[in-house]
Design a protein around this motif. Structure first.
Motif, short mmCIF file in Angstrom:
data_model
loop_
_atom_site.label_atom_id
_atom_site.label_comp_id
_atom_site.label_asym_id
_atom_site.label_seq_id
_atom_site.Cartn_x
_atom_site.Cartn_y
_atom_site.Cartn_z
N ASP A 64 0.60 -1.28 0.45
CA ASP A 64 0.06 0.19 0.15
C ASP A 64 0.67 1.35 0.61
O ASP A 64 0.72 2.34 -0.93
N ILE A 65 1.98 1.30 0.63
CA ILE A 65 2.61 2.18 1.13
C ILE A 65 3.29 2.32 -0.22
O ILE A 65 2.95 4.01 -0.68
N ALA A 66 3.94 1.88 -0.94
CA ALA A 66 4.88 1.85 -2.52
C ALA A 66 3.87 2.81 -3.38
O ALA A 66 4.41 3.17 -3.93
N ARG A 67 2.55 1.89 -3.37
CA ARG A 67 1.87 1.79 -5.10
C ARG A 67 1.37 3.30 -4.61
O ARG A 67 1.30 4.90 -5.54
N THR A 68 1.42 4.20 -3.24
CA THR A 68 1.34 5.61 -2.88
C THR A 68 1.95 6.07 -3.38
O THR A 68 2.58 7.45 -3.75
N ALA A 69 3.68 6.17 -2.94
CA ALA A 69 4.99 6.54 -3.13
C ALA A 69 5.11 6.68 -4.83
O ALA A 69 5.65 7.81 -4.94
N TYR A 70 4.46 5.75 -5.22
CA TYR A 70 4.80 5.56 -6.31
C TYR A 70 4.16 6.30 -7.59
O TYR A 70 4.03 7.18 -8.65
N LEU A 71 2.51 5.46 -7.88
CA LEU A 71 1.87 6.09 -8.29
C LEU A 71 0.37 7.59 -7.69
O LEU A 71 -0.28 7.89 -8.22
N ASP A 72 0.59 7.97 -6.80
CA ASP A 72 -0.33 8.50 -5.98
C ASP A 72 0.57 9.41 -5.03
O ASP A 72 0.58 10.30 -3.71
N PRO A 73 1.90 10.66 -6.17
CA PRO A 73 3.04 11.21 -5.17
C PRO A 73 2.29 12.96 -3.99
O PRO A 73 2.60 13.23 -3.22
N LEU A 74 0.86 12.98 -4.54
CA LEU A 74 0.23 14.27 -4.45
C LEU A 74 -0.68 13.80 -2.90
O LEU A 74 -0.98 14.55 -1.89
#
Length: 789
Positions: free
Chosen positions: A602-612
């Protein structure tokens, strides 16, 4: 943090690499198929010392499949000389051609390289290369090398004395004058070689369009190797990629850029064709690096109780014909750490390193191997001369816990070690007094039992500051990178070169611990200079402390960012109440940890795909890089106990028991550590009993096959009883200390001391190795003959 607090470090996880390696799916140099690759084979000198008058290759070039034959003159155009000239007092600068141009300096010296379409055709053509030599007198021993009138191995030097350093600490002469007795002992260690299962080999692929060299080679130090290779070919490092696949053992032999490997790379570039080379076993025994040949003398000033007041050490090391390493490198480390677990401040050492007409020396697993035998052998000599119990002599001289940290006479600082504790535990476990009673009963029956003791303080980390203080060029830092992919998969790398140490297991446990994920989620990438960060490679037992420590620190930095993102997603003011465990984000509430809804994925997806969605000012992605220079030196310690029975009629040695009490700090992987302990002890015992590179007076190698160079098998070795007593270091990440070489040191000392203990009633002292039946019988016969005169 104690071992109980770790989630991954110290857990018993099967070695991850074993499935691949044991089912035949490993990928070694010979498994790499390069279409159209040519084969190299080297013409080698039959003489130990001779001038090269001419090299006639015409007949060889007429043979089927032979495309070219190159000599030292050719290679000199395409490569630079190796210059070994660090600014160290007492060390002579030396240079080396890629292939000899003027003269050969040992039997097996390569004088020409044959290139053929087939390896066997290349080997056949060796017989057709005619080299005319002017044979010179060989310098075959260190004693001959020191003679003022001996021939010069390197004619650019004033003598065969390559390196000479002397250092005085305190006032040893005063201690000798006030001493009850000055006791002299000598120790001679014989020449050995590394003998990896996979011999040296390489593949050079030159891309003419890109002006780029891809070099496949089994190496322990991929990045320093690339730096040297590029420089000697007059290329930039951007033009060279070094790839080290699975490697069938190194033990120090696969550190240097050897002349054969450089020749293959230069020839591939010249011919614009891929070229490969694999040495056979005889070549490995005759012409690869060797080690260990040295002579030590101690003079111990002691009081009537056996207390050590002052110590002199003299070392003479036979370095062979060529310097792939600074000449002071190996012996100087022995001198600096010699006193180990014993208290003495008045200490002097004199170190001489000489050139001879033998294969050049290099570090071999535990290059300081003789250290503990010399020091504990000196303790036994004190007990023998004064009629004291050898265990009591050690007790009166050994460091106590309250003495630590202890600054040795040479300035080295010993901290977080437990020599007294391991010594007492080993004595209790072996049943020391019970053994002495049993020994006396056996002697009455005509049987000769002996117990050898050896307490090891092993240098492991070699930080940059140690190299500087020792006058040795080089860095001790290590580098790591870690990348958490959008799926939550974790890729990591360090600059080490794996040669069988089990890094894929132990280092992934270190990374998993720092990040808080299961080890199975971590994938390690090693041995490719375009992928791995620039590190100093594998040597000196630095893999755990420098490699594992750097990766652990890098993973902790990654974890901090992961938790910062998690705090934002959980709408918390900060991450103080969060941790990673098992790949999930956990929160502490009411003194208890519980899982949140977030995983590493979950954290990784956010870091790469939802930087805002990231905390304000945080950059996208989860990629991390860390460099770390460890302490000047980290030490681990152990006590070895070896019980033997010696048959005085035949000189045969039979093992009765072998025990080790070991403190190697925080254990990354118990499976890997146990394997390293067993392997190191086996190597030490094998070397002390059997292994001997034997040169005659003309410099001819008489041990060029495995029928002559003997190696112990499991049948000849005892069961190893390991007593773990690990305490963490306070100076390193996770408390790691390292331990991969101490087993060699302890085995050499414990076995030799045990044989001396067994033969004490016979009035003989074993002071050289290998401990062959012939040597022991020679000692006993000589003693009997002297008694009858």
């Amino acid at each position: 943090m104690t071992s109980a607090d770790f989630q991954s470090i110290g857990k018993h996880v099967p070695r991850r690499e074993d499935r691949r390696l044991l089912t035949g799916h490993g990928r070694y140099i010979d498994d790499i198929d390069v279409p159209g690759a040519l084969h190299a084979c080297f013409v080698r000198s039959p003489h130990a010392h001779a001038r090269i008058l001419s090299v006639n290759v015409e007949a060889a070039l007429e043979m089927p499949g032979i495309l070219a034959v190159f000599t030292g003159h050719d290679l000199a155009q395409w490569t630079t000389k190796l210059r070994m000239a660090p600014p160290i007092d007492g060390l002579q600068p030396v240079e080396m051609d890629t292939l000899p141009v003027a003269k050969v300096c040992f039997q097996g010296d390569p004088v020409a390289c044959i290139i053929a379409t087939d390896r066997y055709l290349a080997e056949d053509a060796i017989e057709k290369v005619v080299v005319e030599y002017e044979v010179l007198e060989a310098v075959a021993t260190m004693w001959r090398a020191l003679d003022a009138g001996s021939p010069k191995v390197d004619e650019s030097l004033p003598s065969n004395l390559l390196s000479h350093q002397r250092s005085e600490h305190g006032d040893v002469e005063f201690r000798k004058r006030e001493a009850f007795r000055v006791i002299e002992s000598t120790f001679s260690q014989h020449r050995q070689t590394h003998l990896p299962i996979e011999t040296r080999g390489c593949i050079a692929v030159w891309d003419e369009g890109r002006q780029h060299l891809t070099f496949h080679v089994g190496t322990q130090v991929p990045h320093p190797y690339r730096t040297t290779l590029a420089a000697r070919m007059r290329l930039t490092e951007s033009q060279v990629t070094v790839i080290s696949p699975d490697v069938g053992g190194g033990f120090g032999q696969k550190i240097a850029l050897y002349r054969e490997e450089l020749s293959v790379a230069a020839i591939a570039r010249h011919m614009k064709r891929p070229v490969r080379w694999r040495e056979d076993r005889m070549e490995n025994l005759l012409a690869s690096s060797q080690s260990r040949e040295d002579f030590c003398r101690t003079r111990a000033a002691v009081d009537a109780n056996g207390r050590l007041l002052g110590l002199e050490l003299e070392i003479i090391e036979d370095f062979g014909a060529y310097s792939f390493y600074p000449g002071n490198y190996l012996a100087r480390v022995v001198a600096m750490i010699l006193t180990g677990p014993y208290k003495v401040q008045d200490y002097t050492f004199d170190v001489k390193v000489v050139l001879t007409n033998k294969v050049g020396n290099g570090p071999m697993r535990a290059p300081m191997a003789i250290t503990s035998w010399v020091m504990d052998g000196t303790m036994d000599a004190i007990a023998r001369e004064l009629g004291l119990d050898p265990a009591e002599v050690r007790r009166i001289n050994m460091l106590h816990p309250e003495d630590l940290p202890y600054t040795m006479a040479t300035g080295e600082v010993l901290a977080d070690i437990t020599p007294r504790e391991t010594f007492e535990a080993a004595l209790a476990k072996i049943g020391y007094q019970e053994f002495r009673d049993r020994q006396q009963r056996a002697r009455a029956e005509g049987r000769y039992l002996g117990l050898g003791m050896c307490t090891v303080v092993e240098s492991t980390t070699y930080g940059s500051r140690f190299y500087k203080s020792a006058g040795i060029a080089g860095s001790g830092h290590e580098a790591a990178w870690l990348r958490i992919e959008p799926s939550g998969a974790v890729n990591v790398s360090v600059g080490l070169g794996a040669t069988g140490q089990g890094y894929e297991t132990s280092l992934t446990q270190a990374a998993a611990e720092g990040l808080g994920v299961p080890p199975q989620q971590v994938h390690l990438h090693l041995g490719h200079t375009d992928v791995a960060p620039y590190g100093m490679g594998s040597r000196g037992a630095r893999g755990g402390t420098a490699g594992g420590g750097t990766l652990y620190l890098c993973a902790q930095e990654a974890c901090a960012k992961v938790l910062a993102i998690a705090a934002k997603l959980l709408e918390l003011p900060d991450s103080a109440s969060l941790r990673m465990a098992g790949g999930r984000v956990q929160r502490a509430e009411g003194g208890e940890w519980s899982d949140t809804r977030l995983t590493i994925a979950d954290i990784a997806r956010t870091a790469y795909l939802d930087p805002l969605a990231l905390p304000e000012g945080m950059s996208p992605g989860l990629e991390f890089h860390k460099t770390y220079d460890p302490p000047p030196m980290t030490y681990s310690n152990s006590t070895h106990m070896c019980e033997v029975e010696v048959d005085v009629a035949t000189g045969a040695i039979r093992f009765m028991r072998y025990l080790v009490a070991e403190d190697c700090g925080t254990v990354l992987s118990p499976v890997v550590v146990e394997g390293q302990q067993h392997g190191a002890i086996a190597m030490g015992l094998s070397g002390a009993l059997y292994e001997h590179v034997h040169y005659d007076e003309g410099g001819q190698n008489l041990s060029g096959t495995l029928a002559d160079y003997l190696v112990a098998t499991a049948h000849e070795l005892p069961h190893f009883d390991i007593l773990p007593m690990h305490t963490p270091s306070r100076a390193t990440p996770a408390g790691i200390k390292g331990m991969a070489e101490g087993g060699v040191m302890g085995a050499i000392g414990a076995l030799t001391n045990a044989v001396n203990d067994a033969l004490a009633p016979c009035g003989v002292v074993v002071d050289r190795q290998p401990l062959t039946p012939m040597y022991l019988r020679e000692l006993l016969r000589d003693k009997q003959e002297r008694n009858h005169k």
